[in-house]
Design a protein around this motif. Structure first.
Motif, mmCIF file in Angstrom:
data_model
loop_
_atom_site.group_PDB
_atom_site.id
_atom_site.type_symbol
_atom_site.label_atom_id
_atom_site.label_comp_id
_atom_site.label_asym_id
_atom_site.label_seq_id
_atom_site.Cartn_x
_atom_site.Cartn_y
_atom_site.Cartn_z
ATOM 1 N N ASP A 352 1.310 -1.427 0.088
ATOM 2 C CA ASP A 352 -0.379 -0.420 -0.457
ATOM 3 C C ASP A 352 0.551 1.275 0.052
ATOM 4 O OD1 ASP A 352 -2.489 -1.605 -0.333
ATOM 5 O OD2 ASP A 352 -2.627 -0.728 2.286
ATOM 6 N N LEU A 353 0.048 2.795 -0.641
ATOM 7 C CA LEU A 353 0.470 3.507 -0.466
ATOM 8 C C LEU A 353 0.556 4.286 0.523
ATOM 9 C CD1 LEU A 353 0.829 4.680 -4.620
ATOM 10 C CD2 LEU A 353 3.163 4.271 -3.368
ATOM 11 N N ILE A 354 1.556 5.415 1.224
ATOM 12 C CA ILE A 354 0.884 5.820 2.442
ATOM 13 C C ILE A 354 1.946 7.367 2.360
ATOM 14 C CG2 ILE A 354 1.652 6.160 5.010
ATOM 15 C CD1 ILE A 354 0.117 3.746 3.835
ATOM 16 N N ALA A 355 0.675 8.133 2.270
ATOM 17 C CA ALA A 355 1.403 9.575 2.720
ATOM 18 C C ALA A 355 1.148 10.164 4.043
ATOM 19 C CB ALA A 355 0.165 10.399 2.275
ATOM 20 N N ILE A 356 2.776 10.598 4.319
ATOM 21 C CA ILE A 356 2.636 11.135 5.698
ATOM 22 C C ILE A 356 2.882 13.373 5.282
ATOM 23 C CG2 ILE A 356 4.283 11.627 7.585
ATOM 24 C CD1 ILE A 356 5.669 8.928 6.497
#
Length: 381
Positions: A352-356
Motif C-alpha cells: 500500500d502507498l502511504i502519505a505522510i
C-alpha cells in the motif's frame, strides 16, 4: 481553497520513498499571502531553512517574495534561485567570517546581528572590504510562544538575539562606525504558533521599545515568522489564516510614518504542499500492537523522531471499509524511527502507498544518509 490532490497512478510507477509537492497549492498559498499582506510597508521574506527544493524556490522567488537565510549556502541558493539581493536577509548566531564576507560582497539587504562580538566582526570585515554593511539588531523580546522547547526562540535563556539592556552600546557602536549602517530591529519568538496572542504581545513589546528609544530613526521592524499550520487536518485547512496573522500586526503594531514591517515565513508557505510518499514493506502482528513498516524512515523525515512532531498519515490505496490501529514505523535501526503510534487506518497491507502529510517544511531539507540510505527524491506537479 484548494487541497492536495494525489496522482495515485503516477505514484504507483515511482520508486518510493519520495517527496511529492503540489505546485498549485503552493501558488495558491503565495497568492493568499500576497492578498493578506497588502498593507503599506509590509514585506514578506521566505525562510529558506524550511525547504530549498529548486522547483519551489523558483516559484517563490518569481512571486516577488524576499528571502530569509541562515548560512552561506542559503545565500548562494537564494541568489541562484532568482531572489533579489537587496531582498535577502541573513540571520544566525554563528555567522563565520567567510559568510559575513559573502553577504557584504553580495549586497544583501541586511545582516541580522545577534551579539556584540558578531557586530564587531561585521565591522572589521566590512572595513577590510572597504564596504558598508547594513545591519539590524535582533532583540530578544522575552515572550513565551508556548511551542515545543526546541522551537521556542524568544526567551532570555535562548541562544538567539540580544537583550534590550544591551541595545544602547550596540547602537552606539553602529552610530560611530562608518562601516555599519543601521537598518532596524529584528525579532523572532518561535515556530508553529497557532494563536494570535503571542504576536499581539510582540506588537506591544515593540511599541514600548520604540517609545523608549525616542527619536532614533528605525527604518525597518522585522517580526520574523512563526505562523503555524494545521497538522491535524491539512485537507480542511490547506492554507493558514494569513488574514488574521497579518491583520494582528496591522492592528496592534504602531508603525512610524515610512517605516517598513518585514516578515519571515517558512513553514506557513511550504508545509502543506508537501507529502512524503512511502510504501508498506510489511505489516507485523505483535502481541498487542500491529506495526506498519514503511520503506521511509527518520532519514527521510526526522521531525517525529527529533521532537515528537505529529503528521497526519493516510493510506492512499486501501479501499477497505474496515479500520485498524497501527504503529507506523520506518526501517532504520533506531527505536525512535516511528512516525506515529496508534494511528487509525483502513485495513493496510504490504505494498500500500502511504502519505505522510504536511511535510513540505523541514522534511526534504533535513534528510540524511544515515544507514547509507540514499536521500529521498522529489517530484512535483
Amino acid at each position: 481553497m484548494s487541497k492536495t490532490i494525489f496522482p495515485i497512478s503516477l505514484f504507483e510507477q515511482e520508486e518510493t520513498p519520495f517527496y511529492y509537492y503540489d505546485l498549485n497549492l503552493l501558488k495558491n498559498t503565495i497568492e493568499a499571502i500576497r492578498k493578506a499582506s497588502d498593507y503599506p510597508g509590509f514585506m514578506v521574506h521566505y525562510a529558506l531553512k524550511a525547504n530549498t527544493n529548486p522547483e519551489l524556490l523558483k516559484i517563490i522567488a518569481s512571486s516577488g517574495l524576499g528571502a530569509d537565510t541562515v548560512s552561506k549556502g542559503e545565500i548562494k541558493t537564494a541568489l541562484a534561485a532568482g531572489f533579489a539581493a537587496d531582498k535577502i536577509v541573513f540571520a544566525g548566531v554563528g555567522k563565520t567570517d567567510a559568510e559575513i564576507k559573502l553577504a557584504i560582497e553580495s549586497g544583501i539587504g541586511c545582516l541580522n546581528v545577534e551579539s556584540f562580538p558578531e557586530l564587531n566582526a561585521i565591522r572589521e570585515i566590512a572595513a577590510g572590504l572597504g564596504r558598508t554593511a547594513k545591519v539590524a539588531i535582533r532583540v530578544n523580546p522575552e515572550i513565551d510562544a508556548h511551542t515545543h522547547h526546541y522551537i521556542t526562540t524568544g526567551l532570555a535563556e535562548n541562544k538567539f538575539g540580544t537583550l534590550a539592556c544591551d541595545l544602547e552600546p550596540m547602537l552606539r557602536t553602529i552610530h560611530e562606525s562608518k562601516e555599519l549602517e543601521f537598518v532596524g530591529f529584528h525579532f523572532h519568538i518561535g515556530s508553529q504558533i497557532t494563536t494570535p496572542e503571542p504576536f499581539r504581545i510582540l506588537c506591544e513589546r515593540i511599541n514600548k521599545m520604540q517609545e523608549e528609544l525616542g527619536d532614533l530613526e528605525i527604518p525597518v521592524i522585522n517580526v520574523g515568522g512563526g505562523l503555524g499550520i494545521d497538522y491535524d487536518d491539512p485537507d480542511k485547512n490547506p492554507i493558514p489564516d494569513f488574514k488574521s496573522y497579518f491583520g494582528t500586526f496591522a492592528r496592534y503594531l504602531k508603525l512610524r510614518p515610512g517605516q517598513e514591517l518585514h516578515f519571515e515565513l517558512g513553514r506557513a508557505v511550504v508545509a502543506q504542499c508537501g507529502s512524503l510518499i512511502s510504501r508498506v514493506v510489511y505489516v507485523k502482528e505483535g502481541h498487542v500492537k500491529r506495526f506498519v513498516i514503511l520503506d521511509a524512515g527518520m532519514t527521510d523525515l526526522i521531525r517525529p523522531a527529533l521532537y515528537q512532531a505529529y503528521h497526519r498519515i493516510d493510506n492512499l490505496t486501501s479501499d477497505s471499509c474496515k479500520r485498524e490501529t497501527y504503529d507506523v514505523v520506518g526501517p532504520i535501526c533506531e527505536s525512535s524511527d516511528t512516525f506515529g503510534e496508534n494511528i487509525p487506518l483502513p485495513l493496510t497491507k504490504r505494498g500500500d502507498l502511504i502519505a505522510i502529510r504536511s511535510a513540505g517544511a523541514y522534511g526534504e531539507v533535513m534528510a540524511s544518509s544515515y544507514n547509507c540510505r540514499p536521500l529521498p527524491r522529489a517530484i512535483s506537479r
